[in-house]
Design a protein around this motif. Structure first.
Motif, mmCIF file in Angstrom:
data_model
loop_
_atom_site.group_PDB
_atom_site.id
_atom_site.type_symbol
_atom_site.label_atom_id
_atom_site.label_comp_id
_atom_site.label_asym_id
_atom_site.label_seq_id
_atom_site.Cartn_x
_atom_site.Cartn_y
_atom_site.Cartn_z
ATOM 1 N N ILE A 84 37.774 29.592 35.625
ATOM 2 C CA ILE A 84 39.036 30.025 35.888
ATOM 3 C C ILE A 84 40.062 29.747 34.957
ATOM 4 N N TYR A 133 43.829 29.791 33.448
ATOM 5 C CA TYR A 133 45.090 29.384 34.024
ATOM 6 C C TYR A 133 45.934 30.465 33.566
ATOM 7 N N VAL A 164 49.024 32.462 39.464
ATOM 8 C CA VAL A 164 48.110 31.677 40.424
ATOM 9 C C VAL A 164 49.208 30.801 41.252
ATOM 10 N N LEU A 186 46.431 35.295 46.035
ATOM 11 C CA LEU A 186 46.587 35.785 44.606
ATOM 12 C C LEU A 186 46.067 37.087 44.373
ATOM 13 N N ALA A 210 42.533 36.123 36.174
ATOM 14 C CA ALA A 210 42.255 34.703 37.179
ATOM 15 C C ALA A 210 41.809 35.119 38.459
ATOM 16 N N ALA A 211 42.389 36.255 38.914
ATOM 17 C CA ALA A 211 41.931 36.858 40.170
ATOM 18 C C ALA A 211 40.567 37.268 40.221
ATOM 19 N N TYR A 258 38.416 34.338 40.270
ATOM 20 C CA TYR A 258 38.116 33.477 41.600
ATOM 21 C C TYR A 258 37.040 34.210 42.463
#
Length: 55
Positions: free
Chosen positions: A15, A17, A21, A31, A40-41, A44
């Protein structure tokens, strides 16, 4: 996925940064509702799939 024994797995995904988030919970949403298209989404979601495949 690399295997380090019966109890520890190192996953391929990681993931990155992103400030979004941290922002999403301040609005009371996930998110994936707040910023579904950021890296990032997506990461995840990818790691969640990896975890489900491991059982």
């Amino acid at each position: 996925m690399r295997d380090f024994g019966d109890h520890i797995h190192i996953f391929d995904s990681y993931i990155k940064y992103a400030i979004k988030v941290a922002e999403a919970p301040t609005f009371g949403i996930s998110l994936h509702e707040y910023a579904p298209n950021i890296d990032a989404a997506q990461a995840y979601a990818k790691i969640a799939r990896e975890v489900m495949q491991c059982g």
